[in-house]
Write an enzyme that holds these catalytic residues in place. Sequence first.
Site, mmCIF file in Angstrom:
data_model
loop_
_atom_site.group_PDB
_atom_site.id
_atom_site.type_symbol
_atom_site.label_atom_id
_atom_site.label_comp_id
_atom_site.label_asym_id
_atom_site.label_seq_id
_atom_site.Cartn_x
_atom_site.Cartn_y
_atom_site.Cartn_z
ATOM 1 N N PRO A 2 1.495 3.977 4.413
ATOM 2 C CA PRO A 2 0.055 4.224 4.521
ATOM 3 C C PRO A 2 -0.667 4.009 3.187
ATOM 4 C CG PRO A 2 1.310 5.959 5.597
ATOM 5 C CD PRO A 2 2.284 5.125 4.829
ATOM 6 N N GLU A 3 -1.780 3.292 3.260
ATOM 7 C CA GLU A 3 -2.597 3.051 2.079
ATOM 8 C C GLU A 3 -4.005 3.612 2.342
ATOM 9 O OE1 GLU A 3 -2.310 -1.014 0.703
ATOM 10 O OE2 GLU A 3 -0.262 -1.224 1.444
ATOM 11 N N LYS A 57 -4.666 7.724 -1.443
ATOM 12 C CA LYS A 57 -3.890 7.539 -0.216
ATOM 13 C C LYS A 57 -3.615 8.860 0.486
ATOM 14 C CE LYS A 57 -1.288 3.599 -2.110
ATOM 15 N NZ LYS A 57 0.083 3.060 -2.321
ATOM 16 N N HIS A 94 11.714 15.991 11.964
ATOM 17 C CA HIS A 94 11.191 15.804 10.615
ATOM 18 C C HIS A 94 9.752 16.316 10.471
ATOM 19 C CE1 HIS A 94 14.745 13.621 9.478
ATOM 20 N NE2 HIS A 94 14.594 12.792 10.494
ATOM 21 N N ARG A 114 11.224 10.853 5.211
ATOM 22 C CA ARG A 114 11.815 10.522 3.903
ATOM 23 C C ARG A 114 11.317 11.441 2.796
ATOM 24 N NH1 ARG A 114 11.655 4.084 3.133
ATOM 25 N NH2 ARG A 114 13.114 4.649 1.470
ATOM 26 N N ARG A 154 -7.531 -4.280 -19.540
ATOM 27 C CA ARG A 154 -6.126 -4.340 -19.123
ATOM 28 C C ARG A 154 -5.541 -5.730 -19.346
ATOM 29 N NH1 ARG A 154 -3.985 0.807 -17.789
ATOM 30 N NH2 ARG A 154 -5.862 2.095 -17.602
ATOM 31 N N ARG A 262 7.659 -5.464 -5.731
ATOM 32 C CA ARG A 262 6.989 -5.473 -4.437
ATOM 33 C C ARG A 262 6.692 -6.922 -4.084
ATOM 34 N NH1 ARG A 262 4.486 -0.577 -3.038
ATOM 35 N NH2 ARG A 262 5.916 1.106 -3.622
#
Length: 274
Positions: A2-3, A57, A94, A114, A154, A262
Amino acid sequence: MPELPEAATVARQLRKRLAGAVIKACWLGRQDIIREGVASLDWYYGARLVTASRLGKSVVLHARKLSETRFLIFELGMTGLLFFTFLHPSYRKHTHLTLSLAGSVPALHYWNPRRFGRVYLLEQSGLERFAARRFGLDPLHMTCLEFKEMLAARRGRLKALLMHQQVIAGIGNIYANEILYRARLHPDRIANTLRTQAVHRLYDTMRDVLSEAITEGGSSVRDFIAPDGTKGEFRKRHLIYNKAGQPCPACGRSIRRLKSERSSFVCPSCQRKS
């Protein structure tokens, strides 16, 4: 995983379905799912859910009791879900936290097999510290000038910067790939080398992709399911993510997969390094 669009979808459904509901009981399956504030869990009994919001998120439930507001922050992590009813009996295994509610929806369950995500129970000051510590600027709230200044400061690669949660919050691998492809920028471009036109194009594309994905309920690529059991339809609009070997929609050349921490998917013609 999920983002931002998935978290926004969850928050939208919680606002619609849970606003006004009162927490009757809290069931905690395992203590370590609470990262902060476990001693204050009893406070939530009898609290009324006011609204829900997104923070990066993560999903934030706002609960009010008397004149005080506190927050339940749910990190979705790699596989975390919030749902109103058990989607299948296997989901009980879970489920680590359940809020029993008095309202139109009887319960809210937090499922995370997880356990990369956690739950935070925070007061206002704790929420502010959490946000400052964990998240950078929000891509849907930041100005173009703020975005430009961030890139100029950056020297790292563009895709890694978009996914750096302490710099810009909420974008993960799926949407970083889609944004860069639609902005015609290579993921390995150095952030502070972009010219003004490219910066504006990237900023507009980033906001367009994320907004479109929110409208479509996010992307159900693997595990994501919204609280009401529906899947995100934006996966059907992906132009490049996980499409290695397929023709580029714009030029027809074969999409390549760059192996890194990624996976990046690029069109060698539309996304040149320089």
